[in-house]
Design a protein around this motif. Sequence first.
Motif, PDB file in Angstrom:
ATOM      1  N   ASN A 103      -7.413  -0.276  -2.081  1.00  0.00           N
ATOM      2  CA  ASN A 103      -8.723  -0.323  -1.432  1.00  0.00           C
ATOM      3  C   ASN A 103      -8.822  -1.359  -0.315  1.00  0.00           C
ATOM      4  N   LEU A 104      -7.719  -2.054  -0.033  1.00  0.00           N
ATOM      5  CA  LEU A 104      -7.737  -3.047   1.042  1.00  0.00           C
ATOM      6  C   LEU A 104      -7.677  -2.371   2.404  1.00  0.00           C
ATOM      7  N   LYS A 155       0.829  -1.212   0.000  1.00  0.00           N
ATOM      8  CA  LYS A 155       0.000   0.000   0.000  1.00  0.00           C
ATOM      9  C   LYS A 155       0.863   1.262   0.000  1.00  0.00           C
ATOM     10  N   GLU A 184      -4.740  -0.732  -7.838  1.00  0.00           N
ATOM     11  CA  GLU A 184      -6.052  -0.213  -7.456  1.00  0.00           C
ATOM     12  C   GLU A 184      -6.721  -1.128  -6.436  1.00  0.00           C
ATOM     13  N   ARG A 185      -6.567  -2.439  -6.623  1.00  0.00           N
ATOM     14  CA  ARG A 185      -7.157  -3.375  -5.657  1.00  0.00           C
ATOM     15  C   ARG A 185      -6.474  -3.268  -4.298  1.00  0.00           C
ATOM     16  N   VAL A 243      -3.896  -2.424 -12.361  1.00  0.00           N
ATOM     17  CA  VAL A 243      -5.128  -3.021 -11.830  1.00  0.00           C
ATOM     18  C   VAL A 243      -4.878  -3.543 -10.410  1.00  0.00           C
ATOM     19  N   ALA A 244      -3.723  -4.184 -10.232  1.00  0.00           N
ATOM     20  CA  ALA A 244      -3.363  -4.712  -8.913  1.00  0.00           C
ATOM     21  C   ALA A 244      -3.232  -3.580  -7.896  1.00  0.00           C
ATOM     22  N   GLN A 281      -5.201 -14.260  -5.203  1.00  0.00           N
ATOM     23  CA  GLN A 281      -5.281 -13.045  -6.015  1.00  0.00           C
ATOM     24  C   GLN A 281      -4.456 -11.917  -5.403  1.00  0.00           C
ATOM     25  N   LEU A 282      -4.537 -11.782  -4.084  1.00  0.00           N
ATOM     26  CA  LEU A 282      -3.785 -10.727  -3.404  1.00  0.00           C
ATOM     27  C   LEU A 282      -2.285 -10.940  -3.562  1.00  0.00           C
ATOM     28  N   ASP A 304      -1.327  -9.882  -6.958  1.00  0.00           N
ATOM     29  CA  ASP A 304      -1.369  -8.418  -7.058  1.00  0.00           C
ATOM     30  C   ASP A 304      -0.110  -7.785  -6.469  1.00  0.00           C
TER      31      ASP A 304
END
Length: 381
Positions: free
Chosen positions: A117-118, A77, A113-114, A110-111, A128-129, A132
């Motif tokens: 938001n965590l 992050k 952005e995900r 894309v990763a 998936q995480l 990412d």
Amino acid sequence: MIFEPIESQRSTMIDSRLIEMSYKEAKIPRVIFLGAGESGKSTMFKQLRLIYDTGFDKSMRSTYKIVVHSTIMKIAKTLVVQCEKLALLGDKMDDPGLKRCMIEGKKARVAAERVRNLWELDSWFSPQLVRDIDDILQDPGAQNAMERYWMRFHPPLPDNTKYFASRIGKIAEETYIPSDQDILRARVRSVCIEDRILQYGDVRFQFIDVGGQRGERRKWIHCFSNVTTVLYVLSLSAYSERLIEDRRVNRMTEAVALFSEISAMSTFRSTSIIVFLNKYDIFEKRIKTIPFSSLFEDFDEDGEDPCCCAEYLKFVISEQSSKARRRKGVACRQIYYHLTTAVDTNLMRKIFESCSRVIVSRSIEDAGLMFAEEPQPCGSC
């Protein structure tokens, strides 16, 4: 001043009184770790547990699994946010290097952005995480930011970033159990007083660990009575870093000033003081890219020789400490130095063995059984 006015902190008082009672009952050498935040005190405290006690039990490893997962997520992050800030600054300043800090790859964007938001403390690692975070870490823009512009990160990336990034696949496994190194490198901010009685040979020692951030130092005074030895931990890599609490202040400048004040306290006039110049592994790499003279302008020796730089730092510490003690009328005494890498268990075992001789010597002298011979200074290059 080191200490802010002491408020009614019941938990701190209870902790300190229990520690004091255990000391009086055991009548053993009492050793306290002191130093500024993120210097490596708690890592050394964990090393003591690993080397001289029962090590890390199942419960502790389970707790640190959550800490490690949280650490990796915070790294990801922080990297996403800082890359964006640096790229925007690059656009504003028309700086090509900063512009290249933008996360570029389609998958990585894309990763990012995900990950953005965590929840920060979410500790669940889905496949998936993991993909990412790995995509972000491998992105050229993110790597450019980490390698060339990490000094501009605020908050900074932790020292353990590369270590945990290299182990993300293993850490993501469902059966993952933190290794000793994972636990040593995972950082949990110290916000309480912790003590442990450990056996070395025929001698038992009481070790005390405290938080190093400015807001935690008011608690230190509760632990100062009957201290045999102060182990002061100072991060060598701090010469190129700023305080999180105050970005205007250099971390090493703060650490040296803090040590000078501690060494001049009348409470420690007969206490042995050992300084651990820590994070030597990071320091010897960093001085090749960031001059040691960037902080110490008078330093004119070989700036890429870590031992030469460390010797100069010892001189600075000793000079400032002596001045502080003369101002307060406290007699000057020998300070012992060690170059340390707190995460290196074999090295720390040897250093703790060397330090134990100083601690035992002081304890014998305090007991009035003999005049202890002054041990030779240690830790020179």
